[in-house]
Write a protein that holds these residues in place. Structure first.
Motif, mmCIF file in Angstrom:
data_model
loop_
_atom_site.group_PDB
_atom_site.id
_atom_site.type_symbol
_atom_site.label_atom_id
_atom_site.label_comp_id
_atom_site.label_asym_id
_atom_site.label_seq_id
_atom_site.Cartn_x
_atom_site.Cartn_y
_atom_site.Cartn_z
ATOM 1 N N GLN A 107 -15.237 -30.131 -18.776
ATOM 2 C CA GLN A 107 -14.001 -29.983 -18.007
ATOM 3 C C GLN A 107 -12.840 -30.157 -18.969
ATOM 4 O O GLN A 107 -12.913 -30.978 -19.889
ATOM 5 C CB GLN A 107 -13.911 -31.051 -16.903
ATOM 6 C CG GLN A 107 -14.987 -30.974 -15.851
ATOM 7 C CD GLN A 107 -14.796 -29.793 -14.904
ATOM 8 O OE1 GLN A 107 -13.702 -29.278 -14.732
ATOM 9 N NE2 GLN A 107 -15.886 -29.362 -14.294
ATOM 10 N N VAL A 108 -11.776 -29.420 -18.752
ATOM 11 C CA VAL A 108 -10.574 -29.556 -19.572
ATOM 12 C C VAL A 108 -9.486 -30.190 -18.711
ATOM 13 O O VAL A 108 -9.257 -29.769 -17.571
ATOM 14 C CB VAL A 108 -10.115 -28.189 -20.125
ATOM 15 C CG1 VAL A 108 -8.814 -28.333 -20.906
ATOM 16 C CG2 VAL A 108 -11.199 -27.586 -21.005
ATOM 17 N N LEU B 197 -7.567 -32.351 -23.229
ATOM 18 C CA LEU B 197 -8.868 -32.902 -23.584
ATOM 19 C C LEU B 197 -9.984 -32.097 -22.952
ATOM 20 O O LEU B 197 -9.914 -31.750 -21.770
ATOM 21 C CB LEU B 197 -8.982 -34.356 -23.109
ATOM 22 C CG LEU B 197 -7.933 -35.339 -23.611
ATOM 23 C CD1 LEU B 197 -8.106 -36.689 -22.924
ATOM 24 C CD2 LEU B 197 -8.018 -35.482 -25.115
ATOM 25 N N GLU B 198 -11.019 -31.847 -23.732
ATOM 26 C CA GLU B 198 -12.235 -31.234 -23.203
ATOM 27 C C GLU B 198 -13.301 -32.321 -23.167
ATOM 28 O O GLU B 198 -13.685 -32.857 -24.210
ATOM 29 C CB GLU B 198 -12.687 -30.085 -24.094
ATOM 30 C CG GLU B 198 -13.918 -29.380 -23.557
ATOM 31 C CD GLU B 198 -14.342 -28.219 -24.446
ATOM 32 O OE1 GLU B 198 -15.559 -27.952 -24.460
ATOM 33 O OE2 GLU B 198 -13.499 -27.606 -25.102
ATOM 34 N N LEU B 199 -13.745 -32.664 -21.975
ATOM 35 C CA LEU B 199 -14.698 -33.765 -21.803
ATOM 36 C C LEU B 199 -16.025 -33.263 -21.251
ATOM 37 O O LEU B 199 -16.056 -32.403 -20.372
ATOM 38 C CB LEU B 199 -14.127 -34.822 -20.853
ATOM 39 C CG LEU B 199 -12.783 -35.444 -21.240
ATOM 40 C CD1 LEU B 199 -12.376 -36.479 -20.207
ATOM 41 C CD2 LEU B 199 -12.835 -36.056 -22.628
ATOM 42 N N GLY B 200 -17.085 -33.843 -21.761
ATOM 43 C CA GLY B 200 -18.417 -33.556 -21.249
ATOM 44 C C GLY B 200 -18.662 -34.308 -19.955
ATOM 45 O O GLY B 200 -17.899 -35.206 -19.579
ATOM 46 N N GLN B 201 -19.743 -33.970 -19.284
ATOM 47 C CA GLN B 201 -20.071 -34.603 -18.005
ATOM 48 C C GLN B 201 -20.258 -36.110 -18.136
ATOM 49 O O GLN B 201 -20.008 -36.858 -17.202
ATOM 50 C CB GLN B 201 -21.333 -33.980 -17.422
ATOM 51 C CG GLN B 201 -21.143 -32.565 -16.956
ATOM 52 C CD GLN B 201 -22.430 -31.965 -16.419
ATOM 53 O OE1 GLN B 201 -23.530 -32.366 -16.784
ATOM 54 N NE2 GLN B 201 -22.291 -30.978 -15.548
ATOM 55 N N GLU B 202 -20.711 -36.559 -19.310
ATOM 56 C CA GLU B 202 -20.970 -37.983 -19.506
ATOM 57 C C GLU B 202 -19.694 -38.772 -19.823
ATOM 58 O O GLU B 202 -19.713 -39.996 -19.862
ATOM 59 C CB GLU B 202 -21.988 -38.191 -20.641
ATOM 60 C CG GLU B 202 -21.457 -37.921 -22.045
ATOM 61 C CD GLU B 202 -21.246 -36.449 -22.407
ATOM 62 O OE1 GLU B 202 -20.707 -36.199 -23.487
ATOM 63 O OE2 GLU B 202 -21.617 -35.549 -21.620
ATOM 64 N N MET C 214 -13.682 -22.474 -28.756
ATOM 65 C CA MET C 214 -14.662 -22.085 -27.761
ATOM 66 C C MET C 214 -15.102 -23.326 -26.987
ATOM 67 O O MET C 214 -15.391 -24.358 -27.563
ATOM 68 C CB MET C 214 -15.838 -21.437 -28.455
ATOM 69 C CG MET C 214 -16.921 -21.006 -27.528
ATOM 70 S SD MET C 214 -18.147 -20.082 -28.463
ATOM 71 C CE MET C 214 -18.485 -18.812 -27.342
ATOM 72 N N ARG C 215 -15.145 -23.184 -25.663
ATOM 73 C CA ARG C 215 -15.509 -24.315 -24.818
ATOM 74 C C ARG C 215 -17.004 -24.564 -24.850
ATOM 75 O O ARG C 215 -17.813 -23.648 -24.899
ATOM 76 C CB ARG C 215 -15.089 -24.043 -23.373
ATOM 77 C CG ARG C 215 -13.627 -24.306 -23.163
ATOM 78 C CD ARG C 215 -13.236 -24.355 -21.711
ATOM 79 N NE ARG C 215 -14.019 -25.339 -21.010
ATOM 80 C CZ ARG C 215 -14.265 -25.283 -19.700
ATOM 81 N NH1 ARG C 215 -13.798 -24.310 -18.979
ATOM 82 N NH2 ARG C 215 -14.976 -26.207 -19.111
ATOM 83 N N ARG C 216 -17.346 -25.843 -24.819
ATOM 84 C CA ARG C 216 -18.745 -26.234 -24.708
ATOM 85 C C ARG C 216 -19.189 -26.047 -23.261
ATOM 86 O O ARG C 216 -18.376 -26.033 -22.348
ATOM 87 C CB ARG C 216 -18.913 -27.707 -25.096
ATOM 88 C CG ARG C 216 -18.500 -27.991 -26.526
ATOM 89 C CD ARG C 216 -18.587 -29.460 -26.833
ATOM 90 N NE ARG C 216 -17.518 -30.158 -26.112
ATOM 91 C CZ ARG C 216 -17.318 -31.454 -26.172
ATOM 92 N NH1 ARG C 216 -18.085 -32.229 -26.889
ATOM 93 N NH2 ARG C 216 -16.329 -32.007 -25.510
ATOM 94 N N MET C 217 -20.472 -25.917 -23.044
ATOM 95 C CA MET C 217 -21.006 -25.775 -21.685
ATOM 96 C C MET C 217 -20.910 -27.106 -20.961
ATOM 97 O O MET C 217 -20.949 -28.168 -21.573
ATOM 98 C CB MET C 217 -22.476 -25.327 -21.739
ATOM 99 C CG MET C 217 -22.663 -23.948 -22.367
ATOM 100 S SD MET C 217 -21.835 -22.642 -21.453
ATOM 101 C CE MET C 217 -22.816 -22.560 -19.996
ATOM 102 N N ASN C 218 -20.794 -27.042 -19.641
ATOM 103 C CA ASN C 218 -20.754 -28.233 -18.796
ATOM 104 C C ASN C 218 -19.636 -29.191 -19.187
ATOM 105 O O ASN C 218 -19.831 -30.402 -19.293
ATOM 106 C CB ASN C 218 -22.102 -28.968 -18.823
ATOM 107 C CG ASN C 218 -23.225 -28.088 -18.305
ATOM 108 O OD1 ASN C 218 -23.045 -27.373 -17.321
ATOM 109 N ND2 ASN C 218 -24.355 -28.115 -18.971
#
Length: 157
Positions: A7-8, A59-64, A1-5
């Protein structure tokens, strides 16, 4: 499940001169190390696959998290480690740096994440269809070896 905010990204990179350095123990060790470093640094790896001459990551990366910094971290740690663990590679490969300077990437839409993960995870299944053109410099050592061995099929001597 993808985290909010988040990008993959589908990311790929290769050893210098696209040499076939990711075979056997080296490829397996790099896969393990990539997973470990990513986990330690809070980078979510959705899929990972190594071929003999390149690596694919989903990769699933957060905004930071900056994609360039993340990939450079993964490449830097693995390059240093692989030359420490397999010092003969530097000489055998004839390169000072393990990875190419750049990397390729695509932003993956949520609807395509499963399809890209399947593509990455089934790289070896499609290897038979992978036809790498033989460059003159790749074929030369084998041609010379055949000329040296008397009675070898295709020898001229």
């Amino acid at each position: 499940m993808r985290r909010m905010n988040t990008q993959v990204y589908h990311v790929w990179f290769s050893p210098r001169q696209r040499k076939w350095l990711l075979q056997g123990d080296v490829g397996q060790a790099i896969e393990s190390l990539l997973v470990k470093v990513a986990k330690d640094k809070g980078i979510k790896v959705l899929a990972l696959g190594t071929m003999v001459d390149h690596v694919h990551l989903l990769l699933e990366l957060g905004q930071e998290q900056d994609l360039g910094r993340v990939v450079n971290l993964l490449k830097g740690v693995t390059a240093r480690w692989v030359f420490q663990q397999f010092p003969e590679l530097r000489m055998d490969a004839g390169v000072e740096h393990f990875w190419q300077k750049r990397f390729g990437h695509n932003l993956v839409l949520p609807a395509a994440v499963g399809q890209v993960a399947t593509y990455i995870n089934t790289q070896w299944d499609r290897l038979e269809k992978f036809d790498r053109p033989v460059r003159q410099r790749d074929a030369a050592p084998f041609r010379c070896l055949m000329l040296i061995l008397p009675g070898a099929e295709g020898s001229e001597g």
